[in-house]
Motif scaffolding. Structure first.
Motif, PDB file in Angstrom:
ATOM      1  N   LEU A 143       0.830  -1.200   0.000  1.00 25.52           N
ATOM      2  CA  LEU A 143       0.000   0.000   0.000  1.00 25.52           C
ATOM      3  C   LEU A 143       0.868   1.256   0.000  1.00 25.52           C
ATOM      4  CD1 LEU A 143      -2.859   1.123   0.065  1.00 25.52           C
ATOM      5  CD2 LEU A 143      -2.774   1.034   2.566  1.00 25.52           C
ATOM      6  N   ALA A 144       1.967   1.229   0.752  1.00 27.07           N
ATOM      7  CA  ALA A 144       2.886   2.367   0.774  1.00 27.07           C
ATOM      8  C   ALA A 144       3.472   2.612  -0.609  1.00 27.07           C
ATOM      9  CB  ALA A 144       4.003   2.131   1.791  1.00 27.07           C
ATOM     10  N   ILE A 145       3.819   1.543  -1.314  1.00 26.31           N
ATOM     11  CA  ILE A 145       4.355   1.674  -2.673  1.00 26.31           C
ATOM     12  C   ILE A 145       3.313   2.322  -3.588  1.00 26.31           C
ATOM     13  CG2 ILE A 145       5.058   0.392  -4.731  1.00 26.31           C
ATOM     14  CD1 ILE A 145       6.356  -1.659  -2.890  1.00 26.31           C
ATOM     15  N   CYS A 146       2.092   1.816  -3.546  1.00 30.55           N
ATOM     16  CA  CYS A 146       1.048   2.295  -4.452  1.00 30.55           C
ATOM     17  C   CYS A 146       0.687   3.754  -4.200  1.00 30.55           C
ATOM     18  CB  CYS A 146      -0.195   1.416  -4.320  1.00 30.55           C
ATOM     19  SG  CYS A 146       0.059  -0.301  -4.841  1.00 30.55           S
ATOM     20  N   ILE A 147       0.428   4.090  -2.950  1.00 31.45           N
ATOM     21  CA  ILE A 147       0.005   5.454  -2.640  1.00 31.45           C
ATOM     22  C   ILE A 147       1.142   6.445  -2.883  1.00 31.45           C
ATOM     23  CG2 ILE A 147      -0.659   7.004  -0.760  1.00 31.45           C
ATOM     24  CD1 ILE A 147      -2.490   4.909   0.270  1.00 31.45           C
ATOM     25  N   THR A 148       2.364   6.080  -2.497  1.00 30.17           N
ATOM     26  CA  THR A 148       3.500   6.977  -2.703  1.00 30.17           C
ATOM     27  C   THR A 148       3.754   7.206  -4.180  1.00 30.17           C
ATOM     28  OG1 THR A 148       4.517   6.208  -0.640  1.00 30.17           O
ATOM     29  CG2 THR A 148       5.937   7.366  -2.201  1.00 30.17           C
ATOM     30  N   ALA A 149       3.689   6.145  -4.985  1.00 26.27           N
ATOM     31  CA  ALA A 149       3.931   6.275  -6.425  1.00 26.27           C
ATOM     32  C   ALA A 149       2.867   7.137  -7.089  1.00 26.27           C
ATOM     33  CB  ALA A 149       3.977   4.888  -7.064  1.00 26.27           C
ATOM     34  N   VAL A 150       1.596   6.886  -6.767  1.00 26.66           N
ATOM     35  CA  VAL A 150       0.521   7.649  -7.392  1.00 26.66           C
ATOM     36  C   VAL A 150       0.538   9.100  -6.910  1.00 26.66           C
ATOM     37  CG1 VAL A 150      -1.974   7.836  -7.657  1.00 26.66           C
ATOM     38  CG2 VAL A 150      -0.889   5.599  -7.729  1.00 26.66           C
ATOM     39  N   ARG A 180       1.659  14.889  -7.939  1.00 28.72           N
ATOM     40  CA  ARG A 180       2.410  16.109  -7.630  1.00 28.72           C
ATOM     41  C   ARG A 180       3.283  16.540  -8.806  1.00 28.72           C
ATOM     42  NH1 ARG A 180       3.516  17.489  -2.113  1.00 28.72           N
ATOM     43  NH2 ARG A 180       2.055  16.476  -0.694  1.00 28.72           N
ATOM     44  N   ARG A 181       3.857  15.573  -9.483  1.00 28.53           N
ATOM     45  CA  ARG A 181       4.713  15.912 -10.622  1.00 28.53           C
ATOM     46  C   ARG A 181       3.909  16.556 -11.732  1.00 28.53           C
ATOM     47  NH1 ARG A 181       9.187  11.724 -12.426  1.00 28.53           N
ATOM     48  NH2 ARG A 181       9.921  12.531 -10.426  1.00 28.53           N
ATOM     49  N   ARG A 182       2.727  16.036 -11.992  1.00 31.27           N
ATOM     50  CA  ARG A 182       1.877  16.631 -13.037  1.00 31.27           C
ATOM     51  C   ARG A 182       1.404  18.013 -12.640  1.00 31.27           C
ATOM     52  NH1 ARG A 182      -2.690  13.384 -15.682  1.00 31.27           N
ATOM     53  NH2 ARG A 182      -2.240  15.006 -17.242  1.00 31.27           N
ATOM     54  N   LEU A 183       1.089  18.204 -11.341  1.00 27.64           N
ATOM     55  CA  LEU A 183       0.697  19.532 -10.875  1.00 27.64           C
ATOM     56  C   LEU A 183       1.848  20.522 -11.025  1.00 27.64           C
ATOM     57  CD1 LEU A 183      -1.334  18.712  -7.617  1.00 27.64           C
ATOM     58  CD2 LEU A 183      -2.239  19.660  -9.748  1.00 27.64           C
ATOM     59  N   ALA A 184       3.058  20.080 -10.644  1.00 29.77           N
ATOM     60  CA  ALA A 184       4.216  20.972 -10.710  1.00 29.77           C
ATOM     61  C   ALA A 184       4.557  21.366 -12.141  1.00 29.77           C
ATOM     62  CB  ALA A 184       5.419  20.301 -10.053  1.00 29.77           C
TER      63      ALA A 184
END
Length: 251
Positions: free
Chosen positions: A218-225, A230-234
């Motif tokens: 779950l940590a992998i999935c949520i962190t990756a998404v 954030r990258r798309r917003l930036a």
């Protein structure tokens, strides 16, 4: 030159602990949770493989539950375990995905579509890696032919209820409500784990390792998404619709 090293380090740490940015606090916390959960899983798995003390505790606890089984409690545990089985988890995951889709929370939807089925596949793969035999009794309450370690029901519950808790924690702001959400999610995972041990189809180490496995995935999935969001917003790659519904999405 020497003075620039501390300044670079301080800037690096400040960026990693900042709640803003593509690679800020969310990534730091996600990686920390991932490493902690992976370490716990590895430690339990090593103890199981080498027959450490926990394996003897496993057997004693399995027989303790079996000797104290009652018809009423058995029915209750069967309901819990079947509700959180493959079919139940799939239905709940589909309903949660539908909710995210209707709320236009597209990044939560992506996380759900990756986390829930991906966690199930990961658990199947791990079962075939370790190939641990399930507990055995002369008069079993429930009989299964698949492998025991780690518990698929517990891993699926950790992923589903953990994802739901993460979403609700983002939606509520009162700390008491957040504590209640996290406590409820933890209680549901513990209840599923209890049902598997009580019914005699898993050992204690099976469910503990499964909870760690589910938390790591779950940590992998949520962190990756979240990082993708954030990258798309930036970079300004999000559409007007995405920015309008940003409050529904991962932060």
């Amino acid at each position: 030159m020497l003075n620039t090293v501390p300044s670079r380090l301080s800037r690096f740490l400040a960026a990693r602990l900042s709640p803003e940015g593509e690679l800020g606090l969310h990534l730091t916390v996600g990686l920390a949770l991932l490493l902690a959960a992976a370490w716990i899983f590895g430690a339990i798995a090593a103890d199981v493989v080498h027959g450490a003390t926990i394996t003897r505790v496993d057997v004693r606890l399995a027989h303790w539950f079996h000797e104290r089984a009652t018809p009423g409690f058995t029915r209750a545990m069967l309901f819990v375990t079947h509700w959180n089985g493959l079919a139940g988890s799939s239905v709940m995951g589909a309903l949660l995905a539908l909710w995210f889709w209707r709320r236009r929370a597209r990044y939560w939807l992506i996380a759900c579509l990756i986390a829930v089925p991906g966690g199930m596949l990961l658990n199947v793969a791990l079962k075939h890696v370790f190939r641990r035999v399930r507990p055995s009794f002369d008069d079993p309450l429930l009989s299964l032919l698949t492998y025991s370690f780690p518990s698929g029901h517990t891993a699926a519950a950790t992923v589903f209820y953990g994802l739901l808790a993460c979403y609700l924690v983002r939606r509520v702001h009162a700390w008491r409500a957040r504590v209640l959400v996290v406590t409820a999610a933890g209680a549901m995972v513990a209840l599923v784990a209890l049902s598997r041990m009580y019914l005699g189809v898993h050992y204690l180490s099976d469910v503990l390792a499964a909870a760690a496995e589910g938390a790591a995935w779950l940590a992998i999935c949520i962190t990756a998404v979240s990082t993708l969001h954030r990258r798309r917003l930036a970079r300004g790659e999000t559409s007007w619709s995405e920015r309008t519904h940003a409050a529904e999405d991962l932060g």
